[in-house]
Write a protein that holds these residues in place. Structure first.
Motif, PDB file in Angstrom:
ATOM      1  N   ASP A 117      21.648  26.974 -22.345  1.00  0.00           N
ATOM      2  CA  ASP A 117      20.739  26.131 -22.616  1.00  0.00           C
ATOM      3  C   ASP A 117      20.190  25.443 -21.125  1.00  0.00           C
ATOM      4  N   ARG A 118      21.283  25.009 -20.627  1.00  0.00           N
ATOM      5  CA  ARG A 118      20.941  24.444 -19.135  1.00  0.00           C
ATOM      6  C   ARG A 118      20.883  25.254 -18.242  1.00  0.00           C
ATOM      7  N   VAL A 119      21.963  26.273 -18.151  1.00  0.00           N
ATOM      8  CA  VAL A 119      22.219  27.164 -16.792  1.00  0.00           C
ATOM      9  C   VAL A 119      21.947  28.487 -17.446  1.00  0.00           C
ATOM     10  N   PRO A 120      20.960  29.212 -17.699  1.00  0.00           N
ATOM     11  CA  PRO A 120      20.858  30.514 -18.408  1.00  0.00           C
ATOM     12  C   PRO A 120      21.395  31.605 -17.644  1.00  0.00           C
ATOM     13  N   ASP A 121      21.671  31.550 -16.285  1.00  0.00           N
ATOM     14  CA  ASP A 121      22.339  32.599 -15.691  1.00  0.00           C
ATOM     15  C   ASP A 121      23.584  32.052 -14.805  1.00  0.00           C
ATOM     16  N   PRO A 122      24.655  31.699 -15.678  1.00  0.00           N
ATOM     17  CA  PRO A 122      25.737  30.772 -15.152  1.00  0.00           C
ATOM     18  C   PRO A 122      26.660  31.871 -14.299  1.00  0.00           C
ATOM     19  N   THR A 123      27.260  31.403 -13.603  1.00  0.00           N
ATOM     20  CA  THR A 123      28.549  31.871 -12.750  1.00  0.00           C
ATOM     21  C   THR A 123      29.715  32.149 -13.737  1.00  0.00           C
ATOM     22  N   GLU A 124      30.540  32.947 -13.064  1.00  0.00           N
ATOM     23  CA  GLU A 124      31.951  33.168 -14.072  1.00  0.00           C
ATOM     24  C   GLU A 124      32.566  31.642 -13.833  1.00  0.00           C
ATOM     25  N   ASP A 125      32.577  30.989 -12.927  1.00  0.00           N
ATOM     26  CA  ASP A 125      33.136  29.807 -12.735  1.00  0.00           C
ATOM     27  C   ASP A 125      32.517  28.775 -13.654  1.00  0.00           C
ATOM     28  N   GLN A 126      31.211  28.787 -13.766  1.00  0.00           N
ATOM     29  CA  GLN A 126      30.534  27.979 -14.534  1.00  0.00           C
ATOM     30  C   GLN A 126      30.709  28.163 -16.069  1.00  0.00           C
ATOM     31  N   ILE A 127      31.047  29.457 -16.405  1.00  0.00           N
ATOM     32  CA  ILE A 127      30.933  29.786 -17.929  1.00  0.00           C
ATOM     33  C   ILE A 127      32.594  29.082 -18.155  1.00  0.00           C
ATOM     34  N   ARG A 128      33.617  29.463 -17.421  1.00  0.00           N
ATOM     35  CA  ARG A 128      35.039  29.056 -17.650  1.00  0.00           C
ATOM     36  C   ARG A 128      34.899  27.651 -17.677  1.00  0.00           C
ATOM     37  N   THR A 129      34.285  26.889 -16.728  1.00  0.00           N
ATOM     38  CA  THR A 129      34.443  25.514 -16.827  1.00  0.00           C
ATOM     39  C   THR A 129      33.896  24.899 -18.192  1.00  0.00           C
ATOM     40  N   ALA A 130      32.617  25.595 -18.657  1.00  0.00           N
ATOM     41  CA  ALA A 130      31.953  25.002 -19.725  1.00  0.00           C
ATOM     42  C   ALA A 130      32.930  25.353 -21.145  1.00  0.00           C
ATOM     43  N   LEU A 131      33.649  26.343 -21.039  1.00  0.00           N
ATOM     44  CA  LEU A 131      34.396  26.534 -22.036  1.00  0.00           C
ATOM     45  C   LEU A 131      36.064  26.220 -22.004  1.00  0.00           C
ATOM     46  N   ALA A 132      36.250  25.404 -20.900  1.00  0.00           N
ATOM     47  CA  ALA A 132      37.539  24.941 -20.657  1.00  0.00           C
ATOM     48  C   ALA A 132      38.318  23.885 -21.639  1.00  0.00           C
ATOM     49  N   GLY A 133      37.287  23.190 -22.514  1.00  0.00           N
ATOM     50  CA  GLY A 133      37.641  22.287 -23.412  1.00  0.00           C
ATOM     51  C   GLY A 133      37.623  23.039 -24.931  1.00  0.00           C
ATOM     52  N   ASN A 134      37.858  24.113 -24.799  1.00  0.00           N
ATOM     53  CA  ASN A 134      37.756  24.952 -26.218  1.00  0.00           C
ATOM     54  C   ASN A 134      39.169  25.799 -26.028  1.00  0.00           C
TER      55      ASN A 134
END
Lengths: 157, 288
Positions: A117-134
């Protein structure tokens, strides 16, 4: 200290009983019967309790119940459409085999949604960072990352 | 648990509650306080939430001073491109705390007030000579961050006092800084060692005019390695001079064994990581 907290869940205005020492997770599961968010650790380390509050992914086990007053909350129950069709992120998790026991899934999907919703086209790093708490104990994360990649770069409802 | 929970809207209201309510403690993001409460490590009878106090949150500039509201979530710092460019060590540190879920609510001020020796934000704040602003009902005082940590888990906050702001000057030209959070895994982890370094060159573009080396989890509180800093000032900035300073910092550190790492390993990694931090910050190869 006890009060009724008024907030919005999945687009619907609700009120729930809350005590000062309760967390949002308890209000959602016990008062509102929204059992999608799970208590995996109770200390904000596993992300199974993740919900979205005013656009931000949070650990609802650490979110004081009284703080939800006036806020907009999205739980996993709010993602599918009223006709039952899955949100694209949910569908991607199904399509990519990213769900095994399913316990981490609501939190994973919501962390992904908060990112996209914030970053519609994230980099691989952004995806991993976003999910790092799960945390996921079943899948080894590969299919989960594949699912999120598959819906990155697309406009979403 | 028997608990009262208050949500003041102004600093004055918050201070009044802290002064008048028996057993009250302030809370912002709650990511530390809530965990400690549930584990019965703390037993306040009332929480004074700072989340609705607009004056306490947000980033602003006053001339060349960056002011961070104490109740600013780490995630706000993480998302701030200006801080990434101007205070890279602080940006790296705040971006590494916990997880995105934790950073969306956990605050920079809370990280300091929790006063863990591993507090990520403390190391860069030492590099940037940051100051804490503390307010009580009777007045305001300022403390360098170095003086804010008293002992593991104990900050310099007096009863009835609130940390309201953290202030630091924009680094001058020819300055490079960085922070390395040394962990056993990639996320959702406290550092077993935090290493920060900053150098500023004099106008000749060769000589170190200012050096800051700060360490987390190398002592009971976050510290600066003053002897190592002194060894660098006036020297040419080369890998050799930095490695020599790093050895001084490593030899002087009060590292301990803990379940996250052994003392010998921490000491060794202080020596290794100081040059690495400056190298990654682009400090070498800039001689004019």
């Amino acid at each position: 200290m006890e009060k009724i907290v008024h907030f919005e869940v999945n687009g619907v205005t609700v009120s729930g009983r809350a005590e000062a020492g309760w967390c949002l997770l308890r209000v959602l599961r016990v008062e509102l019967k929204l059992k999608g968010a799970k208590e995996g650790c109770g200390v904000g380390e596993c992300g199974a309790c993740t919900v979205i509050v005013d656009g931000a992914a949070v650990n609802s086990c650490l979110y004081p119940a009284f703080e939800v007053e006036g806020k907009r909350v999205t739980t996993i129950e709010g993602l599918a459409s009223s006709d039952g069709s899955l949100h694209p992120i949910q569908q991607a998790f199904v399509d990519k085999g990213a769900v095994q026991c399913g316990y981490c899934t609501p939190g994973m999907v919501l962390s992904a949604k908060a990112l996209l919703d914030r970053v519609p086209d994230p980099t691989e790093d952004q995806i991993r960072t976003a999910l790092a708490g799960n945390i996921c104990r079943c899948t080894g994360y590969a299919q989960i990352l594949e699912a999120v990649r598959s819906v990155s770069g697309e406009a979403k409802p | 648990m028997q608990l009262d929970y208050h949500r003041p809207r102004t600093i004055e209201e918050a201070l009044a509650l802290l002064g008048e309510v028996e057993g009250a403690m302030p809370v912002a993001g709650a990511t530390d306080v809530w965990v400690n409460l549930r584990a019965k490590k703390i037993a306040p009878t009332a929480l004074v939430s700072l989340r609705e106090v607009a004056e306490l949150a947000g980033l602003r500039r006053e001339g060349t001073t960056l002011v961070i509201g104490a109740a600013t979530p780490h995630g706000v710092v993480e998302d701030c491109q200006e801080i990434a460019a101007e205070f890279p060590a602080l940006h790296r540190a705040c971006s590494s705390v916990g997880s995105r879920q934790v950073r969306n609510v956990g605050t920079v001020g809370g990280n300091l007030c929790n006063a863990a020796p591993s507090a990520d934000s403390a190391v860069p704040l030492l590099l940037y000579d940051a100051e804490c602003v503390l307010r009580s009902r009777t007045g305001t005082r300022r403390l360098p961050v170095a003086d804010f940590f008293k002992a593991p888990g104990r900050s310099a906050l007096a009863a009835g006092e609130l940390l309201t702001e953290i202030r630091m000057e924009l680094p001058g030209p020819r300055t490079w800084s960085g922070y390395w959070k040394h962990t056993r895994r990639k996320a959702m982890e406290l550092p077993l060692l935090g290493v920060g370094a900053l150098v500023a060159l004099a106008e000749d573009g060769e000589t170190v005019a200012k050096a800051r080396i700060a360490l987390g989890v190398a002592a009971p509180v976050p510290i600066r390695a003053g002897d190592a800093e002194a060894a660098l000032v006036g020297q040419r900035l080369t890998r050799e001079t930095v490695e020599a300073a790093a050895k001084i910092a490593a030899d002087g550190a009060q590292v301990r064994d803990s379940w996250r790492g052994k003392a010998w390993y921490r000491r060794e990694m202080i020596r290794v990581l100081i040059p690495r931090v400056l190298g990654e910050a682009g400090a070498f190869g800039n001689e004019s």
